[in-house]
Write a protein that holds these residues in place. Structure first.
Motif, PDB file in Angstrom:
ATOM      1  N   GLY A  22       0.781  -1.222   0.000  1.00 27.71           N
ATOM      2  CA  GLY A  22       0.000   0.000   0.000  1.00 27.71           C
ATOM      3  C   GLY A  22       0.812   1.270   0.000  1.00 27.71           C
ATOM      4  N   LEU A  23       1.680   1.457   0.999  1.00 30.86           N
ATOM      5  CA  LEU A  23       2.438   2.699   1.097  1.00 30.86           C
ATOM      6  C   LEU A  23       3.555   2.768   0.070  1.00 30.86           C
ATOM      7  CD1 LEU A  23       2.535   3.249   4.961  1.00 30.86           C
ATOM      8  CD2 LEU A  23       1.099   4.365   3.251  1.00 30.86           C
ATOM      9  N   GLU A  24       4.058   1.625  -0.363  1.00 31.06           N
ATOM     10  CA  GLU A  24       5.049   1.631  -1.447  1.00 31.06           C
ATOM     11  C   GLU A  24       4.393   2.134  -2.723  1.00 31.06           C
ATOM     12  OE1 GLU A  24       7.190   0.398  -4.931  1.00 31.06           O
ATOM     13  OE2 GLU A  24       5.307  -0.559  -4.293  1.00 31.06           O
ATOM     14  N   VAL A  25       3.146   1.709  -2.955  1.00 32.42           N
ATOM     15  CA  VAL A  25       2.387   2.196  -4.115  1.00 32.42           C
ATOM     16  C   VAL A  25       2.153   3.696  -3.989  1.00 32.42           C
ATOM     17  CG1 VAL A  25       0.153   2.089  -5.291  1.00 32.42           C
ATOM     18  CG2 VAL A  25       1.254  -0.018  -4.523  1.00 32.42           C
ATOM     19  N   VAL A  26       1.779   4.134  -2.798  1.00 35.50           N
ATOM     20  CA  VAL A  26       1.559   5.567  -2.551  1.00 35.50           C
ATOM     21  C   VAL A  26       2.813   6.367  -2.898  1.00 35.50           C
ATOM     22  CG1 VAL A  26       1.257   7.284  -0.723  1.00 35.50           C
ATOM     23  CG2 VAL A  26      -0.234   5.280  -0.803  1.00 35.50           C
ATOM     24  N   HIS A  27       3.954   5.910  -2.396  1.00 35.12           N
ATOM     25  CA  HIS A  27       5.219   6.611  -2.611  1.00 35.12           C
ATOM     26  C   HIS A  27       5.554   6.675  -4.098  1.00 35.12           C
ATOM     27  CE1 HIS A  27       9.701   7.111  -2.355  1.00 35.12           C
ATOM     28  NE2 HIS A  27       9.301   8.008  -1.488  1.00 35.12           N
ATOM     29  N   ARG A  28       5.359   5.573  -4.798  1.00 36.92           N
ATOM     30  CA  ARG A  28       5.705   5.520  -6.222  1.00 36.92           C
ATOM     31  C   ARG A  28       4.781   6.430  -7.043  1.00 36.92           C
ATOM     32  NH1 ARG A  28       3.729   1.879  -9.530  1.00 36.92           N
ATOM     33  NH2 ARG A  28       3.382   0.351  -7.862  1.00 36.92           N
TER      34      ARG A  28
END
Length: 466
Positions: free
Chosen positions: A432-438
């Protein structure tokens, strides 16, 4: 296994079909065969990845740990290549590698990679292709996981949000059907009344003025209950029998004693109960139709929110985008979770918030992940979720703050890593947050985090669309 036999086996693997035998022999001269019994772990999380691995026999499983539970992310079969490859930047293992059955694999230490690149061109090319395929497969799998994750949140929210108005429509339509079944008897009593046109006009004017205004909203339950009691007492005092249901309906449409007195004064004693029964019939029908209409409107609104959220009818290119629309559609979809977790929503938007150049569907993934995580953090004790958006110079600033448990300081610098999660299996993929960051980086934006117990704030900045 004899050297010639091992050479023939590796040469027979599909990946090595175009690799000269002397280059395979070059590998064998510098590597070793390792035997791993069934159930043994050959690599652990955090161990350095410093060897190329070719599975010769058996089957290997790579699993990741999430809160003491393990999830398989890769299954290796005979002939497949794993471990470190030339030009790979992998450094340490993300999980645990275990032999499913008694297994053997060939290993080559990375200390030989420089010579391998210089002396074995075809072998190097094959391994680089393997790495490229691995990255492509991993990316495809990651994107699929992202879609499934978003779909899971979307479908859960949609199911909850659609269930209430759908159930209301079924309930109201069943009640309406039952109510209309009594209309013939009521119609006979209406037809038996002897009333003048003036009396009809007086009753109709009062009644349909109330119908036009609809059910009276905005008043407290105490005020409505008090008016119901007053209407009940008045009706009983004027000879109307069982009137509790009638009083409730009259109160909902805002009737007062004065209006009942006006109707009563214009009619004789026998006609008044029949007229009140007709009024009750009209108001009850109107109320049920209104409930069905409101439920249908709610479903239509939800479908439009879903359509806007997913941008099913728009291209995937960047376009001038209103951040508020995406956030509010996300809140609509996650509305059931707000209510379930008893979270108070506070929204503060700049009235003249500029557009940003964005892919709306991707931004909605950002809002979904952040807001969903915030609601999870307030699951046990409730709290408040505050969303602010305003312009600051050449950027649009968005702040999403919750009053949940907070993110421990020691892991705050890791939350954007792929597969890092503190949730149980089934509750979080760690994407989730990796997707957000990307996604934020892909929109030339920035993301900041401040978190202590009782307050977590994510802050986003996106350049204003020119």
């Amino acid at each position: 296994m004899q050297n010639e036999e091992l050479l023939n086996q590796i040469a027979s693997f599909p990946s090595f079909q175009d690799v000269p035998r002397q280059q395979i022999q070059w590998l064998l001269d510098r590597g070793e065969v390792v035997i791993v019994p069934a159930g043994d772990t050959y690599i652990k999380k955090g161990d350095p990845i410093d060897k190329l691995i070719i599975l010769l026999k058996g089957s290997l499983s790579l699993k990741m740990e999430q809160n003491g539970q393990f999830k398989e992310i890769y299954h290796m079969e005979v002939g497949e290549i794993s471990g470190l490859l030339p030009y790979s930047r992998a450094q340490s293992a993300m999980g645990y590698g275990t032999a499913v059955i008694d297994s053997e694999f060939f290993m080559l230490n990375k200390s030989h990679f420089r010579d391998l690149v210089c002396e074995c061109h075809e072998l190097t090319a094959m391994l680089v292709h393997e790495m490229t395929d691995r990255v492509r497969d991993f990316t495809r799998s990651q994107h699929q996981d992202e879609k499934l994750m978003a779909l899971g949140k979307l479908s859960a929210g949609l199911a909850h949000e659609l269930n209430n108005p759908a159930a209301a429509m079924v309930r109201s339509s069943e009640s309406l059907q039952k109510h209309l079944g009594t209309v013939p008897d009521k119609f006979k009593r209406v037809m038996s009344m002897n009333v003048t046109n003036e009396q009809i006009d007086l009753v109709s004017n009062i009644l349909f003025e109330k119908v036009a205004k609809g059910v009276k909203k905005g008043e407290t339950m105490m005020v409505r209950s008090q008016r119901e009691d007053e209407l009940t007492d008045w009706l009983e005092d004027h000879g109307y029998g069982d009137c509790y249901m009638l009083s409730e309906t009259l109160a909902e449409f805002g009737f007062e004693e004065q209006e009942l007195q006006e109707i009563r004064a214009s009619l004789d004693q026998d006609t008044f109960p029949k007229v009140m029964e007709w009024i009750d019939n009209v108001l009850t029908t109107e109320k049920m139709v209104g409930e069905i209409k409101e439920a249908a409107r709610r479903i239509s609104s939800l479908v439009n929110s879903i359509k806007s959220y997913s941008h099913m009818d728009r291209s995937s290119d960047k376009a001038p985008t209103d951040i508020r629309e995406g956030i509010q559609n996300t809140i609509t979809i996650l509305g059931h979770k707000l209510r379930k977790n008893q979270v108070k929503l506070i929204e503060e938007y700049d009235d003249h918030l500029p557009l940003i150049n964005a892919i709306p569907g991707e931004l909605n993934q950002v809002w979904t992940n952040i807001i969903d995580n915030a609601l999870d953090a307030m699951e046990s004790e409730g709290g408040s979720l505050t969303i602010k958006a305003d312009r600051r110079g050449d950027v649009v600033n968005v702040q999403i703050t919750d009053t949940g448990t907070g993110i421990p300081k020691e892991i705050q610098n890791r939350i954007f890593e792929p597969f890092f999660t503190t949730k149980d299996i089934g509750k979080g993929t760690g994407l989730g947050l990796e997707v957000v960051h990307r996604i934020v980086q892909g929109h030339n934006g920035s993301i900041g985090l401040e978190s202590v117990p009782g307050k977590t704030k994510f802050e986003f900045c996106f350049p204003v669309s020119q």
